[in-house]
Design a protein around this motif. Structure first.
Motif, short mmCIF file in Angstrom:
data_model
loop_
_atom_site.label_atom_id
_atom_site.label_comp_id
_atom_site.label_asym_id
_atom_site.label_seq_id
_atom_site.Cartn_x
_atom_site.Cartn_y
_atom_site.Cartn_z
N ARG A 346 -1.40 -8.15 -2.10
CA ARG A 346 -0.40 -9.12 -1.65
C ARG A 346 0.89 -8.90 -2.43
NH1 ARG A 346 -0.90 -15.60 -0.43
NH2 ARG A 346 1.27 -15.92 0.06
N LEU A 347 2.00 -8.94 -1.72
CA LEU A 347 3.32 -8.77 -2.34
C LEU A 347 4.20 -9.93 -1.92
CD1 LEU A 347 5.62 -7.08 -3.71
CD2 LEU A 347 6.02 -6.09 -1.46
N LYS A 348 4.91 -10.49 -2.90
CA LYS A 348 5.91 -11.50 -2.59
C LYS A 348 7.18 -11.13 -3.35
CE LYS A 348 6.82 -16.47 -2.49
NZ LYS A 348 7.12 -16.53 -1.06
N VAL A 349 8.18 -10.69 -2.64
CA VAL A 349 9.45 -10.33 -3.24
C VAL A 349 10.51 -11.27 -2.69
CG1 VAL A 349 11.20 -8.55 -3.56
CG2 VAL A 349 8.79 -7.93 -3.53
N SER A 350 10.81 -12.32 -3.43
CA SER A 350 11.91 -13.23 -3.07
C SER A 350 11.88 -13.62 -1.60
CB SER A 350 13.25 -12.58 -3.42
OG SER A 350 13.32 -12.31 -4.79
N GLY A 351 10.75 -14.13 -1.16
CA GLY A 351 10.69 -14.64 0.21
C GLY A 351 10.08 -13.70 1.22
N ILE A 352 9.69 -12.50 0.82
CA ILE A 352 9.02 -11.57 1.74
C ILE A 352 7.54 -11.59 1.40
CG2 ILE A 352 8.84 -9.20 2.55
CD1 ILE A 352 11.68 -8.73 1.65
N ASP A 353 6.71 -12.00 2.36
CA ASP A 353 5.27 -12.07 2.15
C ASP A 353 4.58 -10.95 2.92
OD1 ASP A 353 4.97 -14.23 0.41
OD2 ASP A 353 5.23 -15.66 2.03
N LEU A 354 3.70 -10.23 2.22
CA LEU A 354 2.90 -9.16 2.82
C LEU A 354 1.46 -9.30 2.35
CD1 LEU A 354 5.26 -6.16 2.01
CD2 LEU A 354 4.87 -7.09 4.28
N TYR A 355 0.54 -8.93 3.22
CA TYR A 355 -0.88 -8.95 2.85
C TYR A 355 -1.55 -7.79 3.55
CZ TYR A 355 -5.37 -11.03 1.52
OH TYR A 355 -6.60 -11.28 0.96
N SER A 356 -2.37 -7.04 2.80
CA SER A 356 -3.03 -5.88 3.37
C SER A 356 -4.40 -5.73 2.74
CB SER A 356 -2.19 -4.62 3.12
OG SER A 356 -2.88 -3.45 3.52
N CYS A 357 -5.40 -5.40 3.53
CA CYS A 357 -6.72 -5.11 2.99
C CYS A 357 -7.47 -4.20 3.94
CB CYS A 357 -7.52 -6.39 2.72
SG CYS A 357 -7.87 -7.40 4.18
N GLY A 358 -8.43 -3.49 3.39
CA GLY A 358 -9.26 -2.62 4.21
C GLY A 358 -8.57 -1.34 4.62
N GLU A 359 -9.00 -0.79 5.75
CA GLU A 359 -8.51 0.49 6.21
C GLU A 359 -7.19 0.33 6.96
OE1 GLU A 359 -11.52 2.72 8.32
OE2 GLU A 359 -13.13 1.75 7.18
N LEU A 360 -6.38 1.39 6.88
CA LEU A 360 -5.07 1.36 7.54
C LEU A 360 -5.07 2.17 8.83
CD1 LEU A 360 -2.19 0.28 7.24
CD2 LEU A 360 -1.62 2.36 5.97
N ALA A 361 -5.69 3.35 8.80
CA ALA A 361 -5.66 4.24 9.96
C ALA A 361 -6.90 4.00 10.84
CB ALA A 361 -5.62 5.69 9.51
N PRO A 362 -6.71 3.72 12.14
CA PRO A 362 -7.86 3.48 13.02
C PRO A 362 -8.61 4.77 13.34
CG PRO A 362 -5.82 3.43 14.29
CD PRO A 362 -5.43 3.55 12.85
N GLN A 363 -9.92 4.64 13.55
CA GLN A 363 -10.73 5.74 14.05
C GLN A 363 -10.73 5.70 15.57
OE1 GLN A 363 -14.59 5.69 12.18
NE2 GLN A 363 -13.74 5.76 10.10
N PRO A 364 -11.18 6.78 16.23
CA PRO A 364 -11.03 6.89 17.69
C PRO A 364 -11.54 5.71 18.50
CG PRO A 364 -11.69 8.99 16.77
CD PRO A 364 -11.72 8.02 15.64
N ASN A 365 -12.65 5.11 18.12
CA ASN A 365 -13.23 4.01 18.91
C ASN A 365 -12.88 2.63 18.38
OD1 ASN A 365 -14.51 5.78 20.74
ND2 ASN A 365 -16.24 6.05 19.33
N ASP A 366 -12.00 2.55 17.40
CA ASP A 366 -11.60 1.25 16.87
C ASP A 366 -10.69 0.52 17.85
OD1 ASP A 366 -13.01 1.81 14.61
OD2 ASP A 366 -11.28 2.24 13.35
N GLU A 367 -10.68 -0.81 17.73
CA GLU A 367 -9.79 -1.64 18.52
C GLU A 367 -8.68 -2.19 17.62
OE1 GLU A 367 -10.04 -5.39 21.69
OE2 GLU A 367 -11.71 -4.96 20.32
#
Length: 480
Positions: A346-367
């Protein structure tokens, strides 16, 4: 040196090398788990910095002028005295004598131990070798003037002084690294009044956590605030002034970028030199088992300087989990071993909120489920595999982040809330929890469902691998 007084035996049973956030949290956990909050043996903690322990996560707000130095202090001196802890500051450990079970400090002190914990953290990594005529840098202290990392209070003080001098001289700053730490440094320097150029080797900011859309939203917001951002920037060599000061960089495309101050925020290097010199097993970091025990049965390692099953650490969550295990281990209390697990950033830079977890790149059969509200600046991308969440990227509204992360870790089947998951993730997941576990296919009621996957996915919780990155309100450091 600031030793606290104690009436206990003079020889410490436990010595901790390093007094950063991990070491301080370990001390507090040991006190909390001890009967009547009194440690069963004396402890000595050896710190490199001449300060009381402080919250390094708050260095970015401190640089940005959003908090004050005294607000970072974790514990006052009397806390150590009350709990029989001797604090040595400004005199770092220099050598471990394993045969004698003794730690030597830079001033020549010798401190015997029965148990030793190494919590030396990490150092900033150079993004480019220094000019050949300069001596090889063994630490950030050996970097030439004009070039620095962003790791401690001294760095913040130097950056604040550079902001004052830069405003007066019209000099700008260069930040190398578009990860969490680089973004926070760049924004803090910009708020300090400097013209800041941010260099990112990848084609997008935070490329380990964000997809193209979220990274684009972030870049647009930062540009509107006044940051100059160059992505796809590959360094060729440092620029030097006649006096030997680093004055910027030359890129491989020939561009020369000059600055009064250059910040390297391109990753970390575990601080393991004297652990390696002592003969402890090391690869990228000090190798430890699930109870944080090194190849020496009397020595543990913790946090950024250690590795478990080949994984190193930069975020708070896994290090806090290690501390829970190690504190109980040292107190001879039952504890399951530490195991690596998926992590959230999680990143918070002066009003910018971001959240990321798990995998970033989808595999062929992912939705891939995507929601974006241009008016509010919200973006949400969920990655599903066989109706289970495997990746999350949130920008703007991150209120559902923790709930989504828990569902990801648990491998929860999401079929019943599939239609509401994207638009109302927190509410949908709460409803799933209230409804209880889904019924099995052979349930006499005949209701459709899927069997409880808790046991089936228990290994998933401890073996999934994700990119480990440094710095955020939830992080120690970011590898850009």
């Amino acid at each position: 040196m600031h030793p606290s007084s104690t009436t206990r035996e003079p020889t410490p049973a436990l010595v901790i090398i390093g007094h950063g956030m991990a070491a301080q949290k370990l001390l507090e956990q040991l006190v909390s788990l001890s009967p009547d909050q009194q440690l069963p043996w004396p402890v000595t903690v050896i710190g490199e910095e001449p300060h009381l322990p402080y919250n390094r996560i708050q260095l970015s707000p401190l640089l940005a002028g959003e908090t004050r130095t005294e607000g970072l202090i974790s514990q006052q001196a009397d806390w150590f005295s009350r709990h029989g802890i001797t604090r040595i500051s400004g005199d770092p450990a220099s050598q471990i004598d394993r045969a004698a079970r003794c730690v030597e400090t830079a001033s020549g002190g010798r401190i015997p131990y029965q148990r030793l914990v190494i919590a030396t953290g990490s150092r900033p990594a150079l993004p480019l070798p220094l000019p050949a005529h300069l001596p090889k840098a063994s630490s950030v202290n050996d970097w030439p003037p004009g070039l620095m990392g962003f790791r401690d209070l001294k760095d913040v003080e130097q950056m604040q002084a550079a902001c004052l001098a830069g405003r007066q001289a019209g000099a700008g700053a260069l930040v190398i690294g578009g990860g969490l730490l680089g973004l926070e440094a760049a924004e803090g320097l910009r708020k300090g009044g400097l013209e800041v150029t941010l260099l990112q080797r990848s084609e997008r900011l935070m490329n380990r956590q964000l997809d193209e859309v979220a990274a684009g939203l972030l870049e647009r917001e930062l540009r509107e605030r006044g940051l100059d951002i160059i992505t796809g920037a590959h360094l060729e060599e440092w620029l030097e002034s006649p006096a030997g000061r680093i004055s910027g960089v030359r890129l491989t495309d020939g561009r020369e970028l000059h600055a009064g101050l250059t910040i390297a925020a391109t990753g970390i290097r575990p601080e393991i030199e004297f652990a390696r010199a002592a003969g402890l097993a090391c690869q990228r970091a000090i190798q430890v088992d699930g109870h944080l025990l090194t190849s020496d049965p009397h020595i543990h390692a913790l946090g950024e300087c250690c590795e478990v099953d080949g994984e190193t650490f930069g975020l708070i969550e896994p290090i806090w989990a290690q501390i829970e295990v190690l504190a109980r281990q040292l107190l001879a209390q039952p504890t399951p071993p530490y195991r690596n697990a998926p992590l959230a950033t999680r990143l918070k830079v002066s009003g910018i909120d971001l959240y990321s977890c798990g995998e970033l790149a989808p595999q062929p059969n992912d939705e891939v489920l995507v929601y974006q509200d241009h008016a509010l600046g919200d973006y949400r991308r969920l990655l599903l595999r066989e109706e289970r969440l495997v990746g999350v990227v949130l920008y703007g509204d991150v209120s559902a982040g923790n709930a989504l992360f828990e569902a990801l870790k648990a491998g929860t089947p999401l079929t019943r809330i599939r239609e509401d998951l994207l638009l109302m993730p927190a509410e949908a997941l709460a409803r799933l929890t209230q409804d209880g576990p889904p019924t099995a296919p052979d349930d006499p009621s005949g209701k459709p469902g899927t069997q409880d996957m808790t046991d089936q996915h228990r290994d998933r919780d401890t073996t999934d691998k994700t990119d480990k990155t440094d710095n955020t309100p939830d992080t120690f450091e970011e590898a850009a």
